[in-house]
Design a protein around this motif. Structure first.
Motif, PDB file in Angstrom:
ATOM      1  N   TYR A  42       0.830  -1.223   0.000  1.00  0.00           N
ATOM      2  CA  TYR A  42       0.000   0.000   0.000  1.00  0.00           C
ATOM      3  C   TYR A  42       0.866   1.276   0.000  1.00  0.00           C
ATOM      4  CZ  TYR A  42      -3.220   3.434   2.160  1.00  0.00           C
ATOM      5  OH  TYR A  42      -3.946   4.559   2.473  1.00  0.00           O
ATOM      6  N   ILE A  43       1.680   1.454   1.011  1.00  0.00           N
ATOM      7  CA  ILE A  43       2.458   2.702   1.094  1.00  0.00           C
ATOM      8  C   ILE A  43       3.621   2.649   0.105  1.00  0.00           C
ATOM      9  CG2 ILE A  43       3.701   4.276   2.640  1.00  0.00           C
ATOM     10  CD1 ILE A  43       2.168   2.876   4.987  1.00  0.00           C
TER      11      ILE A  43
ATOM     12  N   PHE B 161      10.061  -1.020   3.451  1.00  0.00           N
ATOM     13  CA  PHE B 161       8.647  -1.107   3.840  1.00  0.00           C
ATOM     14  C   PHE B 161       8.243  -2.530   4.228  1.00  0.00           C
ATOM     15  CE2 PHE B 161       8.416   2.436   0.702  1.00  0.00           C
ATOM     16  CZ  PHE B 161       7.744   3.378   1.453  1.00  0.00           C
TER      17      PHE B 161
ATOM     18  N   CYS C 277       3.245 -11.318  -0.489  1.00  0.00           N
ATOM     19  CA  CYS C 277       2.432 -12.013   0.531  1.00  0.00           C
ATOM     20  C   CYS C 277       1.232 -11.157   0.925  1.00  0.00           C
ATOM     21  CB  CYS C 277       3.270 -12.392   1.755  1.00  0.00           C
ATOM     22  SG  CYS C 277       3.817 -10.996   2.741  1.00  0.00           S
ATOM     23  N   ASN C 278       1.317  -9.848   0.689  1.00  0.00           N
ATOM     24  CA  ASN C 278       0.152  -8.996   0.976  1.00  0.00           C
ATOM     25  C   ASN C 278      -0.041  -7.984  -0.152  1.00  0.00           C
ATOM     26  OD1 ASN C 278      -2.043  -8.298   2.627  1.00  0.00           O
ATOM     27  ND2 ASN C 278      -0.916  -6.562   3.486  1.00  0.00           N
ATOM     28  N   SER C 279       0.226  -8.413  -1.374  1.00  0.00           N
ATOM     29  CA  SER C 279       0.076  -7.497  -2.513  1.00  0.00           C
ATOM     30  C   SER C 279      -0.043  -8.330  -3.779  1.00  0.00           C
ATOM     31  CB  SER C 279       1.270  -6.532  -2.586  1.00  0.00           C
ATOM     32  OG  SER C 279       2.482  -7.241  -2.480  1.00  0.00           O
TER      33      SER C 279
ATOM     34  N   TYR D 292       3.812  -6.953  16.855  1.00  0.00           N
ATOM     35  CA  TYR D 292       4.058  -6.111  15.678  1.00  0.00           C
ATOM     36  C   TYR D 292       4.827  -4.849  16.091  1.00  0.00           C
ATOM     37  CZ  TYR D 292       3.314  -2.387  12.334  1.00  0.00           C
ATOM     38  OH  TYR D 292       3.520  -1.314  11.502  1.00  0.00           O
TER      39      TYR D 292
ATOM     40  N   LYS E 202       8.883  -3.185  15.394  1.00  0.00           N
ATOM     41  CA  LYS E 202       9.260  -1.818  14.970  1.00  0.00           C
ATOM     42  C   LYS E 202      10.257  -1.212  15.951  1.00  0.00           C
ATOM     43  CE  LYS E 202       6.861  -1.704  11.299  1.00  0.00           C
ATOM     44  NZ  LYS E 202       7.544  -1.760  10.027  1.00  0.00           N
TER      45      LYS E 202
ATOM     46  N   ASP F  22      11.434 -13.241  -1.399  1.00  0.00           N
ATOM     47  CA  ASP F  22      11.227 -13.117   0.042  1.00  0.00           C
ATOM     48  C   ASP F  22      12.545 -12.606   0.626  1.00  0.00           C
ATOM     49  OD1 ASP F  22      11.114 -13.530   2.807  1.00  0.00           O
ATOM     50  OD2 ASP F  22       9.630 -15.125   2.555  1.00  0.00           O
ATOM     51  N   ILE F  23      12.497 -11.441   1.221  1.00  0.00           N
ATOM     52  CA  ILE F  23      13.771 -10.824   1.633  1.00  0.00           C
ATOM     53  C   ILE F  23      14.339 -11.430   2.919  1.00  0.00           C
ATOM     54  CG2 ILE F  23      13.341  -8.668   0.386  1.00  0.00           C
ATOM     55  CD1 ILE F  23      12.874  -7.382   3.179  1.00  0.00           C
TER      56      ILE F  23
ATOM     57  N   ASN G 219       9.529 -12.888  10.262  1.00  0.00           N
ATOM     58  CA  ASN G 219       9.479 -12.133   8.999  1.00  0.00           C
ATOM     59  C   ASN G 219      10.092 -10.737   9.156  1.00  0.00           C
ATOM     60  OD1 ASN G 219       8.294 -12.096   6.142  1.00  0.00           O
ATOM     61  ND2 ASN G 219       7.553 -10.176   6.991  1.00  0.00           N
TER      62      ASN G 219
ATOM     63  N   LYS H 255       2.025  -6.519   9.104  1.00  0.00           N
ATOM     64  CA  LYS H 255       1.657  -5.278   9.807  1.00  0.00           C
ATOM     65  C   LYS H 255       0.348  -5.306  10.590  1.00  0.00           C
ATOM     66  CE  LYS H 255      -1.070  -3.389   6.092  1.00  0.00           C
ATOM     67  NZ  LYS H 255      -1.581  -2.247   5.379  1.00  0.00           N
TER      68      LYS H 255
ATOM     69  N   TYR I  36       4.999   6.716  10.948  1.00  0.00           N
ATOM     70  CA  TYR I  36       3.729   7.115  10.332  1.00  0.00           C
ATOM     71  C   TYR I  36       2.629   7.084  11.375  1.00  0.00           C
ATOM     72  CZ  TYR I  36       6.213   4.618   6.544  1.00  0.00           C
ATOM     73  OH  TYR I  36       7.135   4.097   5.681  1.00  0.00           O
TER      74      TYR I  36
ATOM     75  N   ASP J 241       9.588  -7.678  -3.500  1.00  0.00           N
ATOM     76  CA  ASP J 241       8.375  -7.962  -2.733  1.00  0.00           C
ATOM     77  C   ASP J 241       8.026  -9.429  -2.964  1.00  0.00           C
ATOM     78  OD1 ASP J 241       5.542  -7.988  -1.831  1.00  0.00           O
ATOM     79  OD2 ASP J 241       5.771  -5.805  -1.802  1.00  0.00           O
ATOM     80  N   ASN J 242       7.626 -10.130  -1.903  1.00  0.00           N
ATOM     81  CA  ASN J 242       7.228 -11.535  -2.103  1.00  0.00           C
ATOM     82  C   ASN J 242       5.729 -11.658  -2.367  1.00  0.00           C
ATOM     83  OD1 ASN J 242       6.152 -11.069   0.398  1.00  0.00           O
ATOM     84  ND2 ASN J 242       7.178 -12.769   1.435  1.00  0.00           N
TER      85      ASN J 242
HETATM   86  P1  NAD Z   1       1.531  -3.677   2.995  1.00  0.00           P
HETATM   87  O1  NAD Z   1       1.267  -4.992   3.621  1.00  0.00           O
HETATM   88  O2  NAD Z   1       0.551  -3.150   2.026  1.00  0.00           O
HETATM   89  O3  NAD Z   1       2.980  -3.652   2.328  1.00  0.00           O
HETATM   90  C1  NAD Z   1       4.048  -4.433   2.801  1.00  0.00           C
HETATM   91  C2  NAD Z   1       4.624  -5.188   1.620  1.00  0.00           C
HETATM   92  O4  NAD Z   1       5.725  -5.967   2.075  1.00  0.00           O
HETATM   93  C3  NAD Z   1       3.626  -6.144   0.979  1.00  0.00           C
HETATM   94  O5  NAD Z   1       3.571  -5.917  -0.419  1.00  0.00           O
HETATM   95  C4  NAD Z   1       4.182  -7.536   1.282  1.00  0.00           C
HETATM   96  O6  NAD Z   1       3.910  -8.449   0.243  1.00  0.00           O
HETATM   97  C5  NAD Z   1       5.668  -7.231   1.441  1.00  0.00           C
HETATM   98  N1  NAD Z   1       6.410  -8.164   2.304  1.00  0.00           N
HETATM   99  C6  NAD Z   1       6.148  -8.532   3.580  1.00  0.00           C
HETATM  100  N2  NAD Z   1       7.072  -9.395   4.010  1.00  0.00           N
HETATM  101  C7  NAD Z   1       7.955  -9.574   2.999  1.00  0.00           C
HETATM  102  C8  NAD Z   1       9.124 -10.352   2.843  1.00  0.00           C
HETATM  103  N3  NAD Z   1       9.589 -11.160   3.806  1.00  0.00           N
HETATM  104  N4  NAD Z   1       9.782 -10.285   1.673  1.00  0.00           N
HETATM  105  C9  NAD Z   1       9.354  -9.489   0.652  1.00  0.00           C
HETATM  106  N5  NAD Z   1       8.247  -8.748   0.746  1.00  0.00           N
HETATM  107  C10 NAD Z   1       7.548  -8.785   1.914  1.00  0.00           C
HETATM  108  O7  NAD Z   1       1.715  -2.628   4.213  1.00  0.00           O
HETATM  109  P2  NAD Z   1       1.786  -1.041   4.180  1.00  0.00           P
HETATM  110  O8  NAD Z   1       0.558  -0.525   4.843  1.00  0.00           O
HETATM  111  O9  NAD Z   1       2.145  -0.541   2.850  1.00  0.00           O
HETATM  112  O10 NAD Z   1       2.971  -0.816   5.210  1.00  0.00           O
HETATM  113  C11 NAD Z   1       4.299  -0.610   4.757  1.00  0.00           C
HETATM  114  C12 NAD Z   1       5.193  -0.423   5.971  1.00  0.00           C
HETATM  115  O11 NAD Z   1       4.720   0.666   6.761  1.00  0.00           O
HETATM  116  C13 NAD Z   1       5.225  -1.627   6.917  1.00  0.00           C
HETATM  117  O12 NAD Z   1       6.545  -1.770   7.401  1.00  0.00           O
HETATM  118  C14 NAD Z   1       4.292  -1.244   8.019  1.00  0.00           C
HETATM  119  O13 NAD Z   1       4.622  -1.876   9.214  1.00  0.00           O
HETATM  120  C15 NAD Z   1       4.539   0.256   8.102  1.00  0.00           C
HETATM  121  N6  NAD Z   1       3.418   1.010   8.675  1.00  0.00           N
HETATM  122  C16 NAD Z   1       2.164   0.856   8.134  1.00  0.00           C
HETATM  123  C17 NAD Z   1       1.102   1.567   8.693  1.00  0.00           C
HETATM  124  C18 NAD Z   1      -0.298   1.379   8.166  1.00  0.00           C
HETATM  125  O14 NAD Z   1      -1.247   1.672   8.902  1.00  0.00           O
HETATM  126  N7  NAD Z   1      -0.490   0.948   6.933  1.00  0.00           N
HETATM  127  C19 NAD Z   1       1.330   2.448   9.756  1.00  0.00           C
HETATM  128  C20 NAD Z   1       2.617   2.585  10.256  1.00  0.00           C
HETATM  129  C21 NAD Z   1       3.665   1.856   9.704  1.00  0.00           C
END
Ligand code: NAD
Ligand code: WQD
Length: 339
Positions: free
Chosen positions: A11-12, A80, A34-36, A148, A152, A58-59, A99, A84, A176, A31-32
């Motif tokens: 997302y971000i 990122f 897993c959530n996209s 979680y 952080k 997968d990193i 993870n 989460k 954030y 990106d793996n």
């Molecule tokens: P998101 O889940 O949409 O994006 C995270 C991405 O990381 C996903 O595309 C997922 O597939 C990828 N990912 C996860 N583990 C992985 C791995 N081992 N290898 C490769 N890819 C991997 O989440 P988001 O909302 O975009 O959040 C991005 C970051 O911001 C995260 O670190 C989250 O903790 C942080 N954050 C988010 C929020 C929020 O409310 N959305 C608030 C504060 C902080």
């Protein structure tokens, strides 16, 4: 500069990749998924007019990730990638620690090996725990209440140790507040798996007819209307904040920490009203018990980022609500069958 973006399909991350490409940076996404979804990478290209490089990796796997470092001359990293979901982390702590922490350690090791000096980390207002007062400043005490959040805080602590040991690093920790909204095109946005935990995706699922009503978690907090108050920030403002932080890193050597929020809090009931008014859609709600682990009020003092980065959130709550809705109404099933 060539920027490695872990979690860049998320997302971000996806919004930030567009902002980076539009600012003429080269983008390498790992990106793996897993959530996209892979389709996000196509949409990043479509919206920015430039193609990021993409590795489905997968990193936590050092061998796989090292290929990316060998194949590219990386100048900086925005990290990122993480799991989460707060509630899920309480039930699956091993998966969250594994993870989020292993991936970050692998990155730190490769960063050192390939002599990369610039690093931007996605932290969260969750590291402030239940703040004694709002607005929250960066030097407030840190504490966490769930696995979680602990990942952080542990990563923040690791970064403080790493930067103490190596003064040549330039690191930005970005905390954030509550990201909502979506790209103006309505082509990328937030699509959580299953029933959303966060409020805005929950509201948009109601608006699109997939959920019946919102449960307002508590109306007896010490806030003006009794519901929880949060600092909602447009994801486009966040994305811009990352580019600003990255570009200022060399001017601000060492480790810097910034709140990325608007500085203004809205209650749950105010947010529901703002969404209804912005989009002309009624959102039915019922008062429900407080959610475990929630706090009454959380909003940032974002003045440090404004002073040092020249960054300030510009989007209004009305735009956040309109843009969240444009994304969801164009893509009722998220990236499956979306326009
Ligand atoms: P998101 O889940 O949409 O994006 C995270 C991405 O990381 C996903 O595309 C997922 O597939 C990828 N990912 C996860 N583990 C992985 C791995 N081992 N290898 C490769 N890819 C991997 O989440 P988001 O909302 O975009 O959040 C991005 C970051 O911001 C995260 O670190 C989250 O903790 C942080 N954050 C988010 C929020 C929020 O409310 N959305 C608030 C504060 C902080
Ligand atoms: C916002 C407000 C709820 C859902 C979480 C994480 C935080 C960060 C952002 C990652 C609260 C209320 C919610 C619902 C409700 N994420 N609410 N009904 O809890 O502030 O922050 O996401 O770092 O770490 O904890 O966000 O969107 O879940 O809740 O009344 O169905 O909406 O009680 O007041 P939160 P949220």
């Amino acid at each position: 500069m060539a920027v490695l973006v872990t979690g860049g399909a998320g997302y971000i991350g996806s919004h930030t990749c567009i902002e980076l490409l539009e600012s003429n940076h080269e983008v390498i996404i790992v990106d793996n998924l897993c959530n996209s979804d892979k389709i996000v990478v196509d949409r990043i290209k479509e919206l920015s007019g430039k193609a990021p490089k993409f590795y489905e990796i997968d990193i936590t796997n050092k061998k796989d990730l090292e290929i990316v470092f060998k194949e590219n001359k990386i100048d900086s990293i925005i990290h990122f990638a993480a799991l989460k979901a707060v509630g899920e982390s309480v039930n699956m702590p091993v998966e969250y620690y594994s993870n989020n922490l292993i991936s970050t350690l692998v990155l730190f090791e490769l960063m050192k090996k390939y002599d990369i000096k610039k690093f931007v980390f996605s932290s969260s207002a969750t590291v402030y725990g239940d703040p004694h007062v709002c607005p929250i400043l960066e030097d407030f005490p840190l504490s966490v209440t769930n696995p979680y959040g602990r990942t952080k805080l542990i990563i923040e602590d690791m970064l403080r140790d790493i930067c103490y040991a190596d003064k040549s690093l330039d690191v930005a920790i970005l905390r954030y507040f509550n990201p909502i909204g979506a790209h103006k095109s309505g082509k990328i946005g937030e699509e959580p798996n299953g029933v959303p935990n966060n409020i805005m995706p929950y509201i948009t699922k109601i608006a699109v007819g997939k959920l019946p009503h919102l449960n307002v978690f508590g109306d007896d907090y010490d806030t003006p209307d009794g519901s929880g108050v949060r600092d909602y920030i447009h994801v486009l403002d966040l994305a811009h904040g990352h580019v600003k932080a990255l570009e200022k890193l060399s001017e601000k050597p060492g480790l810097v920490t910034y709140n990325l929020g608007t500085g203004k809090g809205y209650s749950v009931i105010e947010l529901v009203k703002a969404f209804s008014e912005a989009n002309n859609i009624e959102i039915p709600y019922k008062i429900a018990p407080r959610r475990e682990g929630d706090i009454a009020t959380c909003y940032a003092d974002p003045s440090k980022a404004e002073k040092e980065l020249g960054w300030k959130a510009k989007y209004t709550i009305e735009e956040m609500c309109q843009d969240s809705w444009r994304w969801q109404s164009n893509n009722p099933d998220g990236y499956k069958n979306g326009k």
